[in-house]
Design a protein around this motif. Sequence first.
Motif, PDB file in Angstrom:
ATOM      1  N   VAL A 343       0.857  -1.191   0.000  1.00  0.00           N
ATOM      2  CA  VAL A 343       0.000   0.000   0.000  1.00  0.00           C
ATOM      3  C   VAL A 343       0.893   1.240   0.000  1.00  0.00           C
ATOM      4  O   VAL A 343       1.792   1.352   0.850  1.00  0.00           O
ATOM      5  N   SER A 344       0.658   2.134  -0.946  1.00  0.00           N
ATOM      6  CA  SER A 344       1.506   3.334  -1.022  1.00  0.00           C
ATOM      7  C   SER A 344       0.781   4.448  -1.765  1.00  0.00           C
ATOM      8  O   SER A 344       0.238   4.220  -2.846  1.00  0.00           O
ATOM      9  N   GLN A 345       0.790   5.628  -1.208  1.00  0.00           N
ATOM     10  CA  GLN A 345       0.213   6.774  -1.908  1.00  0.00           C
ATOM     11  C   GLN A 345       1.060   7.090  -3.138  1.00  0.00           C
ATOM     12  O   GLN A 345       0.559   7.119  -4.243  1.00  0.00           O
ATOM     13  N   SER A 346       2.358   7.296  -2.907  1.00  0.00           N
ATOM     14  CA  SER A 346       3.222   7.795  -3.982  1.00  0.00           C
ATOM     15  C   SER A 346       3.623   6.725  -4.982  1.00  0.00           C
ATOM     16  O   SER A 346       3.887   7.018  -6.142  1.00  0.00           O
ATOM     17  N   GLY A 347       3.705   5.493  -4.505  1.00  0.00           N
ATOM     18  CA  GLY A 347       4.219   4.420  -5.376  1.00  0.00           C
ATOM     19  C   GLY A 347       5.719   4.489  -5.546  1.00  0.00           C
ATOM     20  O   GLY A 347       6.303   3.797  -6.383  1.00  0.00           O
ATOM     21  N   GLU A 348       6.383   5.349  -4.770  1.00  0.00           N
ATOM     22  CA  GLU A 348       7.836   5.521  -4.924  1.00  0.00           C
ATOM     23  C   GLU A 348       8.592   5.301  -3.617  1.00  0.00           C
ATOM     24  O   GLU A 348       9.783   5.590  -3.543  1.00  0.00           O
ATOM     25  N   THR A 349       7.938   4.836  -2.566  1.00  0.00           N
ATOM     26  CA  THR A 349       8.606   4.677  -1.270  1.00  0.00           C
ATOM     27  C   THR A 349       9.629   3.540  -1.350  1.00  0.00           C
ATOM     28  O   THR A 349       9.282   2.389  -1.634  1.00  0.00           O
ATOM     29  N   ALA A 350      10.878   3.889  -1.084  1.00  0.00           N
ATOM     30  CA  ALA A 350      11.973   2.931  -1.306  1.00  0.00           C
ATOM     31  C   ALA A 350      11.802   1.663  -0.466  1.00  0.00           C
ATOM     32  O   ALA A 350      12.025   0.556  -0.960  1.00  0.00           O
ATOM     33  N   LYS A 484       2.182  14.178  15.622  1.00  0.00           N
ATOM     34  CA  LYS A 484       3.651  14.264  15.713  1.00  0.00           C
ATOM     35  C   LYS A 484       4.222  15.000  14.511  1.00  0.00           C
ATOM     36  O   LYS A 484       5.015  15.906  14.655  1.00  0.00           O
ATOM     37  N   GLU A 485       3.826  14.536  13.327  1.00  0.00           N
ATOM     38  CA  GLU A 485       4.555  15.020  12.157  1.00  0.00           C
ATOM     39  C   GLU A 485       4.290  16.488  11.837  1.00  0.00           C
ATOM     40  O   GLU A 485       5.182  17.154  11.328  1.00  0.00           O
ATOM     41  N   ILE A 486       3.132  17.022  12.187  1.00  0.00           N
ATOM     42  CA  ILE A 486       2.920  18.434  11.817  1.00  0.00           C
ATOM     43  C   ILE A 486       2.985  19.398  13.000  1.00  0.00           C
ATOM     44  O   ILE A 486       3.101  20.595  12.804  1.00  0.00           O
TER      45      ILE A 486
HETATM   46  O1  M6R Z   1       3.770   7.308  -0.474  1.00  0.00           O
HETATM   47  P1  M6R Z   1       3.604   6.299   0.621  1.00  0.00           P
HETATM   48  O2  M6R Z   1       2.175   6.060   0.980  1.00  0.00           O
HETATM   49  O3  M6R Z   1       4.316   5.009   0.338  1.00  0.00           O
HETATM   50  O4  M6R Z   1       4.310   6.957   1.871  1.00  0.00           O
HETATM   51  C1  M6R Z   1       4.441   6.256   3.077  1.00  0.00           C
HETATM   52  C2  M6R Z   1       4.800   7.182   4.211  1.00  0.00           C
HETATM   53  O5  M6R Z   1       6.023   7.798   3.970  1.00  0.00           O
HETATM   54  C3  M6R Z   1       3.726   8.259   4.433  1.00  0.00           C
HETATM   55  O6  M6R Z   1       2.476   7.691   4.662  1.00  0.00           O
HETATM   56  C4  M6R Z   1       4.083   9.159   5.633  1.00  0.00           C
HETATM   57  O7  M6R Z   1       4.024   8.423   6.801  1.00  0.00           O
HETATM   58  C5  M6R Z   1       3.128  10.369   5.662  1.00  0.00           C
HETATM   59  N1  M6R Z   1       3.875  11.581   5.734  1.00  0.00           N
HETATM   60  C6  M6R Z   1       2.197  10.347   6.807  1.00  0.00           C
HETATM   61  O8  M6R Z   1       1.365  11.451   6.844  1.00  0.00           O
END
Ligand code: M6R
Length: 599
Positions: A343-350, A484-486
């Motif tokens: 599962v990945s939003q970007s499709g580029e997470t190493a 945490k992150e923001i």
């Molecule tokens: O693009 P991805 O879904 O693979 O990214 C995975 C994480 O880097 C991403 O969800 C990150 O945790 C976000 N910044 C959370 O808001």
Amino acid sequence: MCGIVAYSGKKECSKLIIDGLKKLEYRGYDSAGISLEKDNEIITLKAVGRVENLEKLVKKEEIQSFCAIGHTRWATHGKPCEINSHPHNDCTDTISIVHNGIIENYAPLKAELERKGHIFKSQTDSEVVAHLIEENLKTQDFTHAFCQTIKQVRGAYAIAALYAKEPGKIMAAKNQSPLVLGVAKDGVFLASDVPAFLAHTNKAIFLEDGDIVQIEISTYKIFNTDLKAQPRKVNEVNWDFTTAQKGGYKHFMLKEIYEQPRSAQDTLRTLKGSFEQVFGLTKKEAKKIKGVYLVACGTAYHASLCAKYMLEDFAQIPVEVETASEFKYRKIAFCKDWLFIAVSQSGETADTIAAIKNAKEAGLKVMSVCNVVGSTITRLSDITLYTHCGPEISVASTKAFTSQLVVLYSFALNLALALGRLTQTEFDNLYSSLEKLPELMKEVLSQDSKIKELAKEVFTKKDFIFLGRNSSYPIALEGALKLKEISYLHAEGFAAGEIKHGPIAVIEEGTPVLALVPQGVLEEKMLSNCQEVKARGAQVIMIRDSKEKAKAIHIPFEKEFLFPILSVIALQFFAYYIAVLKGRDVDRPRNLAKSVTVE
Ligand code: M6R
């Protein structure tokens, strides 16, 4: 999510369209294209990649035009390439269209048109619109043919069309995808969003669903498909460019939180059809799946954790969920008949890419849930299920998370049906609730100001605890991650039953505890956990779907399994307002990148 710009008026417009498209690149930048009308002909130019590639082509060709349509694409149907880029033409290249959205019934329409002799060039759903207009023009003029076409298509769309034989005229339609008219002194613009024409006019008409627009050299008419006039107000937009790009919201994160009903709707729309069509597996193949590995990072990992509950509950198959960075560096006793889902939003997470490679080496079938067409993960996968969110710009993921859940829930329910673990009636009953999500999400969005007030009460605190059980446990983790992150504050999510085994020691007078308390068998247990922390001085903020507690953040109740997708929106707001109150750079938090392309 794509961007449309069109113009008809007294000014030479190739530059106007290119400049407008550049302002809409935040909506997608897989490819761009333009159709310019000149001497009763339509000249179409396209280029893969960003709008600047198209700009070079346009400059080289030096075409003088006063009526044109343009498009910047975020691929949904068909990979990003020149042939799939908009504008699309009919068989004779006398019609040209641009489209943002999804034509749900394109497959039967295309089959019918092919039977009538139409030849399609692209793999897009959009091209069907150009051919339908062509077909309808056989018996009527452009205006009527366009209206008839709009009556025939189903789905979400903003469409603009040119017809070479009626120069200076643009026909456009809107349903569930944005479209705004910009009224300038010497011409009329049409665009997906105000920034596209803000340099030329601040007079905007926000079109409504069902509206048809006819533009003819500096004049416009708005009517419905039966040509009944629709009076619409001209607004004076007093936004600067950056505010306009954020649709008037202060941050992309807030805009994206608000976009969730639409992205859930767009995603749900693509999940209709036979099991094989939608999920890329035959029922026979599905029956051979003995378990599922779900692997992801960050927010996508939390979506995967949540999906485990759905897959195990409904489809009754074992599920292992792991962060990709751990999965990669562990000796795994792979089960060959398990399905691997990334599962990945970007499709580029190493990290996720590395984990997929491991699974592939082990001979597993790889399915991915992804938001970016053509990204590395989609290319590595045997099957890709897309979330239809459009670009997510804020580093903190919001709309991608809820759409990932929509896809995974739909998969869990459909797999359960395919495996005979749900009857058709049970499935229909659950699925009709899933389809109510966009409307239910709007109810959570209406809690915005209440959550803002709650954030004001606690934003000066240093530590925040999030509690949940069962499928709300991943939401507690996600709520803590968002904060945490923001906001850069210390926040932790726990399975509520675990706190008495250690974490409760950190609770002191005034510690904010956000507790996810859905109705159901665990409600009483969660209420007891709230009492436990309250007794140690915690300030408890409950997120509930039962109405009795006035102070709680209220989530609409439909069915228990929808609580995670709905309650997370409340936690996104909470994190957002705390970060704003602390003066953080919400969309670009320190030390983080939107896409983590290193292991
Ligand atoms: O693009 P991805 O879904 O693979 O990214 C995975 C994480 O880097 C991403 O969800 C990150 O945790 C976000 N910044 C959370 O808001």
